[in-house]
Enzyme design. Sequence first.
Site, PDB file in Angstrom:
ATOM      1  CG  HIS A  92      -1.758   1.246   1.296  1.00 47.05           C
ATOM      2  ND1 HIS A  92      -2.889   1.388   0.523  1.00 47.05           N
ATOM      3  CD2 HIS A  92      -1.637   2.404   1.989  1.00 47.05           C
ATOM      4  CE1 HIS A  92      -3.435   2.559   0.746  1.00 47.05           C
ATOM      5  NE2 HIS A  92      -2.690   3.201   1.632  1.00 47.05           N
ATOM      6  CG  ASP A 171     -12.090   3.741   5.514  1.00 45.11           C
ATOM      7  OD1 ASP A 171     -11.715   4.523   6.410  1.00 45.11           O
ATOM      8  OD2 ASP A 171     -11.742   3.843   4.331  1.00 45.11           O
ATOM      9  NE  ARG A 178     -11.035  10.398   9.712  1.00 45.61           N
ATOM     10  CZ  ARG A 178     -10.074   9.781   9.013  1.00 45.61           C
ATOM     11  NH1 ARG A 178     -10.329   8.627   8.422  1.00 45.61           N
ATOM     12  NH2 ARG A 178      -8.889  10.293   8.909  1.00 45.61           N
ATOM     13  CB  SER A 193      -8.935   5.385   7.516  1.00 45.24           C
ATOM     14  OG  SER A 193      -9.261   5.546   6.172  1.00 45.24           O
ATOM     15  CE  LYS A 197      -9.174   2.391   3.139  1.00 46.17           C
ATOM     16  NZ  LYS A 197      -9.260   3.803   2.766  1.00 46.17           N
TER      17      LYS A 197
HETATM   18  N1  URA Z   1      -6.220   7.592   3.242  1.00 52.83           N
HETATM   19  C1  URA Z   1      -7.192   6.833   3.777  1.00 52.83           C
HETATM   20  O1  URA Z   1      -7.555   5.793   3.224  1.00 52.83           O
HETATM   21  N2  URA Z   1      -7.758   7.256   4.928  1.00 52.83           N
HETATM   22  C2  URA Z   1      -7.384   8.366   5.580  1.00 52.83           C
HETATM   23  O2  URA Z   1      -7.928   8.679   6.625  1.00 52.83           O
HETATM   24  C3  URA Z   1      -6.358   9.147   5.005  1.00 52.83           C
HETATM   25  C4  URA Z   1      -5.787   8.727   3.831  1.00 52.83           C
END
Ligand code: URA
Length: 443
Positions: A92, A171, A178, A193, A197
Amino acid sequence: MSSAPPSPAFSGSVPELIQKKRGGGTHSRAELDALILGYTRGEVPDYQVAAWLMAVCWRGMTPQETGDLTLSMAASGDLLDLSSLPHTVDKHSTGGVGDKTSLVLTPMLSALGLTVAKMSGRGLAHTGGTIDKLESIPGWHAELSDQAFLRQAREVGLALVGQSKNLAPADGLLYALRDVTATVDCLPLIASSIMSKKLASGAQTIVLDVKVGAGAFMKTLDDGQALAQAMVEIGRHAGRNMRAVLTDMDAPLGYMAGNSLEVQEALATLHGGGPDDLRELCVALAAEALSAAGMPNNAEERARVSLQDGSALGKFRAFVAAQGGDPEYVDAPQRLDVAPGRAELLAPRAGFLEGLDALSVGRSVLLLGGGRERKGEAIDHGVGVELLLKPGERVAAGQAAARLYHRGGRGLERALELLGAGLRIGDTQPQVPPLILGRVGEG
Ligand code: URA
């Protein structure tokens, strides 16, 4: 695929949870499940979760709590079961312009004996997406049935598909909330967050590329290090092998931004050439992934060799063919469709290139038609920007600093303007930071 577990037993009320966090208390997994899974099911309203998010921003979370929050979020939707595959690995990046790392790294990992069964995203706004880039290769498609996905991962060692699953839906809901409650900028919330995933995606080993700098989410090395540490701890809390590499993102990676252009640059790297920064980052990430997966011997050397001996290229060719693509383009990348128009951004004065703002480069590609403002929009794979200079290099007045590949239209003028505004030229040679700023999770 398996889905979320049944409702947890929690007999308290949501206001109690908000009050607990407001007072600096620590949540249990059951409490977090009640809040997160309840919110995902639509049983807990936005205003209560918004209040709780703000309390988290003020009071923070312990590593155990952040790990439990992430597990709750991951459990809010589908969980990919990759347990039948050997040495699964995922990568990632926290996001970068011109970041074609996945195109090079994933076949390297596969050539090195790991299995990549990965869901990747499409680009949105100024950021590109791996799936859009791969769709520059005629015939290649991102849709595989669950069975075909697992079979290809087992047989080829590499399968990349679009995000068809309902991964960590909590998320998506939390992020939207947010975004409108000034609670994006909060370490445990960012880390959970991203990692929710990744955990739902099922790989046993996860290697993270945490970008730091003007073009990145994390502006300072300290912030990047804290985020990397938090994500490594979350992954380990969930029983995964974790590593993170901190990398500079003041300038775009490599020279190319735009879908076909990035595939060409990635293929040049898989053919044993390519830009130094892209190659070095891929070697570093592959070596970290091998070490994390328990194969640390000569990891860096083996990673480098996979680019020189054609084994990573061979994996990429097999992967393209398996997903319907024409493998001839892998050996003749110059045949990929690139827009015929050319325009150059000229340096307004002599000096040293201090930088070409990564965000301006990403937005220019968008203006040329190479990205989308809204989900589902069609894009032009052939347009893009080529950087002709790297930060620190001397530049003459009137010298071309970047080249745009375009098909005419109004976007071109605006893209040139934007790129020009992002070009910084100084009188003295700037100190250029190293690409790899640090590593987290060794040992
Ligand atoms: N990328 C994400 O997937 N979540 C966040 O909160 C910030 C960047």
